[in-house]
Design a protein around this motif. Structure first.
Motif, PDB file in Angstrom:
ATOM      1  N   CYS A 235     -16.698   2.769  -0.533  1.00 47.89           N
ATOM      2  CA  CYS A 235     -15.362   3.300  -0.227  1.00 47.89           C
ATOM      3  C   CYS A 235     -14.860   2.790   1.123  1.00 47.89           C
ATOM      4  N   GLN A 236     -15.737   2.774   2.114  1.00 53.22           N
ATOM      5  CA  GLN A 236     -15.327   2.321   3.444  1.00 53.22           C
ATOM      6  C   GLN A 236     -14.908   0.855   3.428  1.00 53.22           C
ATOM      7  N   ARG A 237     -15.637   0.015   2.682  1.00 54.53           N
ATOM      8  CA  ARG A 237     -15.264  -1.394   2.634  1.00 54.53           C
ATOM      9  C   ARG A 237     -13.926  -1.565   1.911  1.00 54.53           C
ATOM     10  N   TRP A 238     -13.696  -0.793   0.845  1.00 54.88           N
ATOM     11  CA  TRP A 238     -12.416  -0.860   0.142  1.00 54.88           C
ATOM     12  C   TRP A 238     -11.273  -0.448   1.064  1.00 54.88           C
ATOM     13  N   LEU A 239     -11.443   0.649   1.789  1.00 52.56           N
ATOM     14  CA  LEU A 239     -10.377   1.124   2.674  1.00 52.56           C
ATOM     15  C   LEU A 239     -10.054   0.097   3.754  1.00 52.56           C
ATOM     16  N   GLU A 240     -11.048  -0.651   4.194  1.00 49.11           N
ATOM     17  CA  GLU A 240     -10.819  -1.666   5.222  1.00 49.11           C
ATOM     18  C   GLU A 240      -9.968  -2.817   4.711  1.00 49.11           C
ATOM     19  N   ILE A 241     -10.092  -3.161   3.448  1.00 56.21           N
ATOM     20  CA  ILE A 241      -9.401  -4.359   2.952  1.00 56.21           C
ATOM     21  C   ILE A 241      -8.108  -4.072   2.196  1.00 56.21           C
ATOM     22  N   LEU A 242      -7.910  -2.848   1.739  1.00 54.44           N
ATOM     23  CA  LEU A 242      -6.678  -2.534   1.015  1.00 54.44           C
ATOM     24  C   LEU A 242      -5.489  -2.485   1.981  1.00 54.44           C
ATOM     25  N   PRO A 243      -4.326  -2.952   1.527  1.00 51.86           N
ATOM     26  CA  PRO A 243      -3.135  -2.939   2.399  1.00 51.86           C
ATOM     27  C   PRO A 243      -2.487  -1.548   2.426  1.00 51.86           C
ATOM     28  N   LEU A 244      -3.051  -0.658   3.225  1.00 45.02           N
ATOM     29  CA  LEU A 244      -2.560   0.714   3.338  1.00 45.02           C
ATOM     30  C   LEU A 244      -1.733   0.873   4.611  1.00 45.02           C
ATOM     31  N   GLU A 245      -0.852   1.848   4.595  1.00 42.69           N
ATOM     32  CA  GLU A 245      -0.087   2.182   5.797  1.00 42.69           C
ATOM     33  C   GLU A 245      -1.033   2.799   6.838  1.00 42.69           C
ATOM     34  N   VAL A 246      -0.693   2.656   8.106  1.00 38.46           N
ATOM     35  CA  VAL A 246      -1.527   3.179   9.182  1.00 38.46           C
ATOM     36  C   VAL A 246      -1.736   4.679   9.029  1.00 38.46           C
ATOM     37  N   ASN A 247      -0.669   5.427   8.677  1.00 31.11           N
ATOM     38  CA  ASN A 247      -0.835   6.877   8.546  1.00 31.11           C
ATOM     39  C   ASN A 247      -1.766   7.240   7.398  1.00 31.11           C
ATOM     40  N   GLN A 248      -1.818   6.426   6.332  1.00 30.99           N
ATOM     41  CA  GLN A 248      -2.786   6.655   5.252  1.00 30.99           C
ATOM     42  C   GLN A 248      -4.205   6.429   5.757  1.00 30.99           C
ATOM     43  N   LYS A 249      -4.394   5.360   6.508  1.00 30.96           N
ATOM     44  CA  LYS A 249      -5.718   5.048   7.043  1.00 30.96           C
ATOM     45  C   LYS A 249      -6.195   6.157   7.975  1.00 30.96           C
ATOM     46  N   GLN A 250      -5.280   6.662   8.803  1.00 30.08           N
ATOM     47  CA  GLN A 250      -5.626   7.753   9.705  1.00 30.08           C
ATOM     48  C   GLN A 250      -6.013   9.004   8.917  1.00 30.08           C
ATOM     49  N   TRP A 251      -5.290   9.268   7.838  1.00 29.21           N
ATOM     50  CA  TRP A 251      -5.584  10.450   7.020  1.00 29.21           C
ATOM     51  C   TRP A 251      -6.992  10.361   6.441  1.00 29.21           C
ATOM     52  N   PHE A 252      -7.362   9.198   5.915  1.00 27.36           N
ATOM     53  CA  PHE A 252      -8.718   9.039   5.374  1.00 27.36           C
ATOM     54  C   PHE A 252      -9.768   9.248   6.463  1.00 27.36           C
ATOM     55  N   MET A 253      -9.495   8.772   7.682  1.00 26.10           N
ATOM     56  CA  MET A 253     -10.455   8.944   8.778  1.00 26.10           C
ATOM     57  C   MET A 253     -10.639  10.420   9.143  1.00 26.10           C
ATOM     58  N   SER A 254      -9.643  11.226   8.885  1.00 23.83           N
ATOM     59  CA  SER A 254      -9.721  12.641   9.243  1.00 23.83           C
ATOM     60  C   SER A 254     -10.504  13.467   8.219  1.00 23.83           C
ATOM     61  N   ARG A 255     -10.903  12.874   7.106  1.00 20.38           N
ATOM     62  CA  ARG A 255     -11.637  13.581   6.057  1.00 20.38           C
ATOM     63  C   ARG A 255     -13.111  13.714   6.439  1.00 20.38           C
ATOM     64  N   ASN A 256     -13.782  14.708   5.872  1.00 22.62           N
ATOM     65  CA  ASN A 256     -15.203  14.967   6.167  1.00 22.62           C
ATOM     66  C   ASN A 256     -16.169  14.094   5.381  1.00 22.62           C
ATOM     67  N   ASP A 257     -15.697  13.500   4.289  1.00 22.77           N
ATOM     68  CA  ASP A 257     -16.565  12.651   3.465  1.00 22.77           C
ATOM     69  C   ASP A 257     -15.699  11.675   2.682  1.00 22.77           C
ATOM     70  N   CYS A 258     -16.320  10.953   1.764  1.00 20.61           N
ATOM     71  CA  CYS A 258     -15.601   9.905   1.043  1.00 20.61           C
ATOM     72  C   CYS A 258     -14.890  10.409  -0.216  1.00 20.61           C
ATOM     73  N   SER A 259     -14.890  11.715  -0.483  1.00 24.37           N
ATOM     74  CA  SER A 259     -14.327  12.238  -1.739  1.00 24.37           C
ATOM     75  C   SER A 259     -12.868  11.854  -1.942  1.00 24.37           C
ATOM     76  N   ALA A 260     -12.029  12.031  -0.919  1.00 24.72           N
ATOM     77  CA  ALA A 260     -10.609  11.696  -1.047  1.00 24.72           C
ATOM     78  C   ALA A 260     -10.427  10.199  -1.261  1.00 24.72           C
TER      79      ALA A 260
END
Length: 187
Positions: free
Chosen positions: A146-171
């Protein structure tokens, strides 16, 4: 922990690896501070001209001087952090007072998530330069995948920040299922 901060449009999570070119004097100083303090530095993103709340502490694993006078450094993500406060020194280098955010725990992949891992393996085969950063990929760890996918997908900065605020990879996993399944059915 006080860390020198490097605001850049690169999204790197724990265990992620990438290369940066360093040429500004303030970032040459950042490299010196990061190697002297043994804690590394903070990689963070900006929205407009404001630093984002979450970042990733990285360590320098390799560096090479380049013929143009620049420096190439290889960095690896260690842990996520929250920026409590930040300021700029006289040379405009950001320094942040940070608190660590717990890393997502390793989680063995299960049958229903295998497609997410298989697609990442396929992507790595298509992009051997990127795959070369990971001589021992952890395709059996859904958190790592999941972490490698999130790094390479073209997501908005606020989406990336939201994922970082989660406690695990579920979201992230739920999001990846919808993206990859929609992509697979649209072919």
């Amino acid at each position: 922990m006080q860390l020198p901060l490097f605001p850049v449009d690169i999204y790197l999570l724990p265990n992620g690896i990438c290369k940066l070119q360093i040429y500004e004097q303030r970032y040459i100083r950042l490299v010196k501070l990061a190697t002297a303090n043994h804690h590394g530095f903070g990689l963070c993103m900006k929205i407009d001209d404001n630093l984002c709340h979450f970042g990733t502490r990285v360590i320098i694993t390799d560096f090479d001087p380049l013929p143009n006078g620049f420096m190439s450094i290889t960095i690896q993500g260690v842990e996520m952090f929250l920026i409590n406060n930040h300021w700029q020194d006289n040379d405009r280098l950001y320094i942040g007072d940070t608190s660590p955010v717990p890393n997502w725990h390793r989680k063995n992949i299960n049958f229903i998530d295998q497609n997410i891992s298989d697609n990442l393996q396929h992507l790595f085969q298509q992009h051997p330069d990127h795959a070369s950063y990971y001589p021992e990929p952890k395709f059996d760890d859904i958190t790592w995948v999941c972490q490698r996918w999130l790094e390479i997908l073209p997501l908005e900065v606020n989406q990336k920040q939201w994922f970082m605020s989660r406690n695990d990879c579920s979201a992230a996993l739920s999001f990846l299922h919808s993206v990859i399944n929609n992509h697979s059915t649209s072919k």
